[in-house]
Design an enzyme around this catalytic site. Sequence first.
Site, PDB file in Angstrom:
ATOM      1  N   HIS A  21       0.825  -1.217   0.000  1.00  0.00           N
ATOM      2  CA  HIS A  21       0.000   0.000   0.000  1.00  0.00           C
ATOM      3  C   HIS A  21       0.851   1.255   0.000  1.00  0.00           C
ATOM      4  CE1 HIS A  21      -4.049   1.730   0.611  1.00  0.00           C
ATOM      5  NE2 HIS A  21      -3.390   2.723   1.184  1.00  0.00           N
ATOM      6  N   ASP A  23       0.166   5.525  -1.112  1.00  0.00           N
ATOM      7  CA  ASP A  23      -0.855   6.490  -1.522  1.00  0.00           C
ATOM      8  C   ASP A  23      -0.312   7.625  -2.376  1.00  0.00           C
ATOM      9  OD1 ASP A  23      -3.629   5.979  -0.564  1.00  0.00           O
ATOM     10  OD2 ASP A  23      -2.627   5.749   1.361  1.00  0.00           O
ATOM     11  N   GLU A 126      -8.885   1.514  -2.690  1.00  0.00           N
ATOM     12  CA  GLU A 126      -9.074   1.624  -1.244  1.00  0.00           C
ATOM     13  C   GLU A 126     -10.448   2.216  -0.944  1.00  0.00           C
ATOM     14  OE1 GLU A 126      -6.580   3.014   2.697  1.00  0.00           O
ATOM     15  OE2 GLU A 126      -6.259   4.096   0.816  1.00  0.00           O
ATOM     16  N   HIS A 153     -13.329   2.149   3.646  1.00  0.00           N
ATOM     17  CA  HIS A 153     -12.267   2.998   4.165  1.00  0.00           C
ATOM     18  C   HIS A 153     -12.671   3.349   5.591  1.00  0.00           C
ATOM     19  CE1 HIS A 153      -9.560   6.643   4.385  1.00  0.00           C
ATOM     20  NE2 HIS A 153      -8.747   5.651   4.120  1.00  0.00           N
ATOM     21  N   HIS A 194      -8.921  -1.702   7.228  1.00  0.00           N
ATOM     22  CA  HIS A 194      -9.976  -0.690   7.429  1.00  0.00           C
ATOM     23  C   HIS A 194     -11.328  -1.276   7.841  1.00  0.00           C
ATOM     24  CE1 HIS A 194      -8.269   3.237   6.520  1.00  0.00           C
ATOM     25  NE2 HIS A 194      -7.576   2.686   5.531  1.00  0.00           N
ATOM     26  N   HIS A 215      -2.514  -2.975   4.708  1.00  0.00           N
ATOM     27  CA  HIS A 215      -1.750  -2.100   5.608  1.00  0.00           C
ATOM     28  C   HIS A 215      -2.399  -2.081   6.990  1.00  0.00           C
ATOM     29  CE1 HIS A 215      -4.821   0.398   3.770  1.00  0.00           C
ATOM     30  NE2 HIS A 215      -4.504   1.488   4.443  1.00  0.00           N
ATOM     31  N   ASP A 323       2.133   2.144   3.781  1.00  0.00           N
ATOM     32  CA  ASP A 323       1.202   3.273   3.768  1.00  0.00           C
ATOM     33  C   ASP A 323       1.916   4.613   3.597  1.00  0.00           C
ATOM     34  OD1 ASP A 323      -1.293   4.432   3.662  1.00  0.00           O
ATOM     35  OD2 ASP A 323      -1.663   4.375   5.817  1.00  0.00           O
TER      36      ASP A 323
END
Length: 402
Positions: A21, A23, A126, A153, A194, A215, A323
């Site tokens: 993961h 972003d 995600e 999420h 999540h 993650h 992450d």
Amino acid sequence: MADLLDRARALLAEHPVADGHNDLPWALREQVAYDIDRRDIAVDQSARLHTDIPRLRAGGVGAQFWSVYVSTELAGDAAVSACLEQIDVVRQLVDRYPGDLRLATTADEVAAARAAGRIASLMGAEGGHSIANSLATLRALHRLGVRYMTLTHNDNTDWADSATDEPRHGGLTAFGEEVVREMNRVGMLVDLSHVAPATMRDALRVTEAPVVFSHSSARAVCDHPRNIPDDVLEMLPANGGVAMATFVPKFVLPAAVAWTAEADAYLNARGLDALDASDEAVRVRRAFEEANPRPQATAATVADHLDHMREVAGIDHIGIGGDFDGTPFTPADLADVAGYPHLVAELLNRRWSEEDLARLLWRNALRALRDAGEVARDVAARRGPSVATIEQLDGPGKFGSD
């Protein structure tokens, strides 16, 4: 420690990181509205980003799941469009840097990218709100290259409970179970980061393919709702899934949980979101941190989680999902994507074997991806695309927009 770092870098040259993961796509949206000319990741971007190609190389990254994340402030068609924009920027990056990045959608393509000296670039969506309650949209994302979807999420979807929202469904609804089955059929990994523990357990009951936690760390080590309870970790060997430990300080260091809540409240009071990556948010965070020094997580903190996760789930069922660029704060010696050797050095110091590290860093993630593809071929031979709708399975009035 210098000797351990040298050993770590040598090991990473043989067994690179397949990270679950990152972003960067959302950071590019927030910072430069996808104008990647303004964030050339071929050169050092450490003043603005956790990620660029030189640091990916320095960190020993061989494969990266780029998160095509969508904020839960977006819903319906707006969420779908934003997800498509995220996919587009990943493809732009791959096209712009062909000497370093190569798009991959299967385990074989990941291996081929590595053999060619490229960083295999995969995509993970995600947040299940990105499909707007449409299995056809799910299939379209898969055709565009998305190979996992995080079921929620930070907020519940209409069909699944999130770890950080008030429970509404008790886990997965009937439509949520159908989402999992359709993900199995097309070969998209079910990502349980999540989601609420009840959602984790429901998904593990329904799925025929390995799941991932792209993650998330161990709840027994740091009692945060984003982490994985031991009873769920214990279910992974039977499923074949992989729990990828994250580096986010508030998820791995108990002392950081309260501090981060205060920092988030400070931003919120100034009209800024906790995940905001804008220049203004960076400035405000720095001001808060100068006045309120934060507790420091380190590679040792993350290693504590990995020790526990290995003990409970087994060495074949753990991985890494840093992450980066999805969190404003990082551990002291895992500041960016160049930091993976520090974690490997810490694990070497704890007597992890090279074979164990090869599984953690590379092999487990690829096995889960390969196994999901094999399950998909079997399931697709038994049934065609689902045409179910949330109205049919959950009934009118039983769901609402988030």
